[in-house]
Write an enzyme that holds these catalytic residues in place. Structure first.
Site, short mmCIF file in Angstrom:
data_model
loop_
_atom_site.label_atom_id
_atom_site.label_comp_id
_atom_site.label_asym_id
_atom_site.label_seq_id
_atom_site.Cartn_x
_atom_site.Cartn_y
_atom_site.Cartn_z
N LYS A 68 0.81 -1.23 0.00
CA LYS A 68 0.00 0.00 0.00
C LYS A 68 0.84 1.27 0.00
O LYS A 68 0.43 2.29 -0.54
CB LYS A 68 -0.94 0.01 1.20
CG LYS A 68 -2.14 -0.90 1.04
CD LYS A 68 -3.07 -0.73 2.23
CE LYS A 68 -4.35 -1.52 2.04
NZ LYS A 68 -5.33 -1.28 3.10
N ASP A 104 -10.18 3.42 1.73
CA ASP A 104 -10.41 2.96 3.11
C ASP A 104 -11.11 4.03 3.95
O ASP A 104 -11.98 3.72 4.76
CB ASP A 104 -9.08 2.57 3.78
CG ASP A 104 -8.58 1.22 3.31
OD1 ASP A 104 -9.39 0.40 2.84
OD2 ASP A 104 -7.35 0.98 3.39
N LYS A 155 4.36 6.05 16.59
CA LYS A 155 3.46 6.06 15.42
C LYS A 155 2.18 6.83 15.73
O LYS A 155 1.64 7.56 14.89
CB LYS A 155 3.14 4.64 14.99
CG LYS A 155 4.09 4.15 13.89
CD LYS A 155 4.07 2.65 13.75
CE LYS A 155 2.89 2.12 12.97
NZ LYS A 155 2.93 0.63 12.94
P1 ATR Z 1 -3.09 -2.26 8.56
O1 ATR Z 1 -2.68 -1.75 7.22
O2 ATR Z 1 -4.07 -3.39 8.50
O3 ATR Z 1 -3.52 -1.16 9.47
P2 ATR Z 1 -0.56 -2.28 9.93
O4 ATR Z 1 -0.16 -1.04 9.22
O5 ATR Z 1 0.45 -3.37 10.10
O6 ATR Z 1 -1.80 -2.96 9.21
O7 ATR Z 1 -1.12 -1.86 11.37
C1 ATR Z 1 -1.49 -2.76 12.36
C2 ATR Z 1 -1.96 -2.01 13.61
O8 ATR Z 1 -2.31 -2.98 14.61
C3 ATR Z 1 -0.89 -1.13 14.23
O9 ATR Z 1 -1.50 -0.04 14.88
C4 ATR Z 1 -0.25 -2.08 15.26
O10 ATR Z 1 0.41 -1.45 16.32
P3 ATR Z 1 1.96 -0.99 16.18
O11 ATR Z 1 1.92 0.31 15.43
O12 ATR Z 1 2.44 -0.87 17.55
O13 ATR Z 1 2.64 -2.09 15.40
C5 ATR Z 1 -1.49 -2.77 15.77
N1 ATR Z 1 -1.19 -4.08 16.38
C6 ATR Z 1 -0.85 -5.23 15.76
N2 ATR Z 1 -0.69 -6.23 16.65
C7 ATR Z 1 -0.91 -5.69 17.88
C8 ATR Z 1 -0.91 -6.22 19.21
N3 ATR Z 1 -0.64 -7.50 19.47
N4 ATR Z 1 -1.20 -5.36 20.22
C9 ATR Z 1 -1.49 -4.07 19.98
N5 ATR Z 1 -1.51 -3.51 18.76
C10 ATR Z 1 -1.24 -4.31 17.71
#
Ligand code: ATR
Length: 283
Positions: A68, A104, A155
């Site tokens: 993306k 989105d 972030k």
């Molecule tokens: P997408 O495009 O689907 O949003 P992404 O960019 O990988 O995928 O984002 C995933 C989100 O889920 C992020 O906010 C991530 O938090 P981080 O920025 O800290 O990585 C969050 N996320 C994924 N697994 C997590 C977990 N086990 N606990 C808390 N937040 C989680």
């Protein structure tokens, strides 16, 4: 029927074998009477893919993880909001020029606004990844007062600063007690609660208040732990199928200029997810 005039669309990503986008688009093309087919392409090199799209005259593609953001430098044109979000989930091929969009944010707004007028509302947004960024920009268009909570605080800070929102680390939520959190709408844009971690909930149940609108973007499973807890507490819920369907509907509109039937897309998706679920339960 596929014939020499059939136009080709697809999704590019890796992995994509479980993508529901072919269900959305092929069903809609059939109902709209458009001679087109939509396939899933599991790919490695996005630059090669874009040459292929131009070379073969593929009319449009959806873009998913991990491309993306990576796709941006290779496009001929970028929609202004997609540029700000920093992510493209839709490409249209206009006579050999590839134009990037992000649907989105449109999908999220449509899903929310089917249930509530969100203009000016207080919103808690969980997550600061690609999907959360798009939703955060969508909420800005409705002048919502947003607080972002994310596992990685930096972030959350970056996204919040871009839009003038508040931000906190996700972990602090579990230290809050009583009524100290004031919000009309809660959106989970993290992947917490997704299979195979269905029991996880990113938001403490005790902070879910009656009357709150709770939307989850996770759709596997459809009834996430968060949505179950929200229902128990008397909240209104919006499942992950809603945003998925509406972001797809917005893609179809960009590609064809025609508005598909969102309700029928949702029916197709629900049936597919139910079938998946039944198949999984069969020994
Ligand atoms: P997408 O495009 O689907 O949003 P992404 O960019 O990988 O995928 O984002 C995933 C989100 O889920 C992020 O906010 C991530 O938090 P981080 O920025 O800290 O990585 C969050 N996320 C994924 N697994 C997590 C977990 N086990 N606990 C808390 N937040 C989680």
């Amino acid at each position: 029927m596929i014939n020499a005039e059939t136009q080709l669309y697809g999704i590019v990503g890796n992995p994509v074998r479980k993508s529901l986008s072919p269900v959305i688009h092929n069903g809609a093309f059939r109902r709209m009477g458009i001679n087109a087919a939509y396939l899933a392409f599991e790919v490695d090199d996005i630059e090669d893919v874009l040459y292929g799209i131009k070379g073969l005259g593929i009319q449009g593609v959806s873009v998913t993880l991990p491309f993306k953001t990576r796709v941006l430098p290779f496009l001929d044109e970028l929609d202004a909001l997609a540029e700000k979000i920093g992510a493209v989930n839709t490409i249209v091929n206009k006579r050999g020029r590839l134009i990037g969009h992000n649907t989105d944010h449109l999908g999220a707004l449509k899903a929310l606004e089917a249930k509530v007028d969100i203009r000016g509302r207080k919103v808690i947004l969980l997550g600061a990844g690609g999907a959360a960024r798009a939703i955060a920009y969508g909420l800005k268009k409705r002048e919502c007062q947003v607080t972002i909570f994310n596992r990685s605080p930096q972030k959350a800070a970056t996204l919040a600063q871009e839009l003038g929102y508040l931000h906190h680390p996700l972990s602090v939520l579990f230290d809050i007690t009583g009524d100290r959190l004031d919000a009309d709408v809660l959106i989970n844009a993290t992947s917490v609660g997704m299979v195979p971690h269905e029991a996880e909930n990113p938001f403490p149940k005790w902070l879910l208040k009656k009357g709150m609108i709770v939307m989850d973007i996770v759709y596997r499973p459809l009834r996430t732990q968060l949505l179950q807890d929200a229902e128990d507490q008397g909240c209104e819920t919006i499942d992950g199928l809603q945003m998925l369907a509406y972001q797809g509907a917005a893609q179809l509109e960009i590609w064809t200029g025609q508005c598909p039937d969102g309700e029928k897309i949702k029916t197709d998706l629900r049936k597919t997810l139910e079938m998946e679920h039944r198949f999984k339960e069969t020994p």
